[in-house]
Design a protein around this motif. Structure first.
Motif, PDB file in Angstrom:
ATOM      1  N   GLU A 289      54.215  58.546  40.553  1.00 52.09           N
ATOM      2  CA  GLU A 289      54.375  58.718  41.993  1.00 52.09           C
ATOM      3  C   GLU A 289      53.055  58.561  42.739  1.00 52.09           C
ATOM      4  O   GLU A 289      53.020  58.098  43.873  1.00 52.09           O
TER       5      GLU A 289
ATOM      6  N   ARG B  27      52.489  54.942  43.147  1.00 52.71           N
ATOM      7  CA  ARG B  27      53.426  54.433  44.146  1.00 52.71           C
ATOM      8  C   ARG B  27      52.947  54.756  45.559  1.00 52.71           C
ATOM      9  O   ARG B  27      53.121  53.951  46.488  1.00 52.71           O
ATOM     10  N   THR B  28      52.348  55.924  45.744  1.00 54.77           N
ATOM     11  CA  THR B  28      51.793  56.282  47.048  1.00 54.77           C
ATOM     12  C   THR B  28      50.680  55.316  47.435  1.00 54.77           C
ATOM     13  O   THR B  28      50.606  54.849  48.575  1.00 54.77           O
TER      14      THR B  28
END
Length: 327
Positions: free
Chosen positions: A257, A260-261
């Motif tokens: 994540e 992905r950020t």
């Protein structure tokens, strides 16, 4: 005449006087220099496979971050991402004063690169022509679950500030608990470092030794800056620079994540996910990582000059840290 492909070891002096150990391989006048920045509780030796695989691209420069490996100890107040970014700037000025550079950062090394982007955005473009951020994060590390139940991690986060202080001032008990070679030490290394890959035992040994050789006070000194790290805005400096974001989907330290950020902030970046790989992806899937970096360089510099690969590197197990090394 000295062999241009021989390993050369030098030091760079940081702004506060700390001497950083630097290892270079390849022709000093190479058309391209790859600069590798290692992660927390690791050393420049973590880049063994990438240095070997990518030697034909030009020159490689690796250095031990302050208080890690063969670099000098550091006062705790200088164990910050901001200082690490300044150290990287010093290494570039001293060892790579001219020519295009590709920056490759793993974990805390990627945070260091983002710190440099925050303070010196003008370097990204003509000077730094490509960036690889491997298993790293732009912030919000305080929300990590480490693969544990939410209640456990919530409680752990509440006591982390006190734990960090204890690591700096009363490290002896923790040093005994994590004794290298113990079942606990090896189990933690596998859990934190690797995913599902059957990693060769010497590679596990090397990672365990790097972690165990990082003094507990150093771990405690860096924890606050890692938890406070927030440089998502700084990623804007990389918007027009070819960028690789690579992470294993079994990474419990900087989970998918987080990459992905970064990918949302850098829509032109390539996000590559290694299935089943953990945090130490550069050791767990070394050749796949090297292949992705090679593709990154090709995107940034399609008509590049190459050099014959004549350097033999060995996976060095670092010696235990110097006694009395302070955080």
């Amino acid at each position: 005449m000295a062999d241009a492909h021989a390993t050369r070891e030098t030091t760079v002096t940081a702004s506060d006087g700390v001497r950083l150990h630097v290892t270079e391989v390849g022709p000093p006048g190479a058309a391209l220099t790859l600069v590798f920045v290692h992660g927390f509780c690791m050393t420049a030796d973590a880049w063994h496979f990438q240095r070997r695989d990518l030697a034909d691209l030009g020159r490689t420069v690796c250095y031990d971050q302050r208080a890690h490996g063969r670099s000098d100890p550091s006062d705790a107040e200088h164990c910050t991402i901001a200082q690490l970014a300044d150290d990287l700037h010093r290494v570039l000025d001293d060892r790579v004063p001219t020519g295009p550079v590709v920056l490759i950062g793993h974990s805390m090394g990627g945070m260091t690169v983002l710190g440099l982007a925050e303070t010196h955005p003008e370097l990204f473009g003509d000077r730094i022509i490509a960036v690889a951020l491997l298993s790293t994060s732009a912030g919000e590390l305080t929300r990590l679950a480490f693969g544990l139940p939410a209640a456990v991690t919530a409680a752990a986060r509440r006591v982390l500030p006190g734990v960090a202080v204890g690591m700096r001032h009363a490290p002896s008990l923790l040093e005994r608990i994590r004794w290298r070679g113990s079942g606990v030490s090896r189990a933690l290394t596998r859990r934190v470092g690797f995913g599902s890959t059957q990693v060769p035992e010497p590679v596990v040994d090397a990672l365990e030794e790097m972690i165990a050789s990082t003094p507990i006070p150093v771990v405690g000194a860096f924890l606050p800056t890692l938890l406070d790290h927030d440089r998502l805005a700084a990623a804007a400096a990389l918007r027009d620079v070819p960028t690789l974001l690579l992470v294993g989907d079994a990474d419990v330290m900087t989970p998918l994540e987080h990459s992905r950020t970064l990918a949302k902030a850098l829509p032109k970046a390539e996000l590559w996910v290694e299935k089943g790989a953990g945090h130490a992806v550069i050791l767990e899937r070394p050749h796949k990582v090297s292949a992705r970096i090679r593709e990154l360089v090709a995107r940034a510099r399609p008509a590049r000059r190459t050099f014959p690969h004549r350097t033999k590197l060995t996976l060095r197990i670092p010696k235990a840290a110097r006694a009395g090394k302070r955080a």
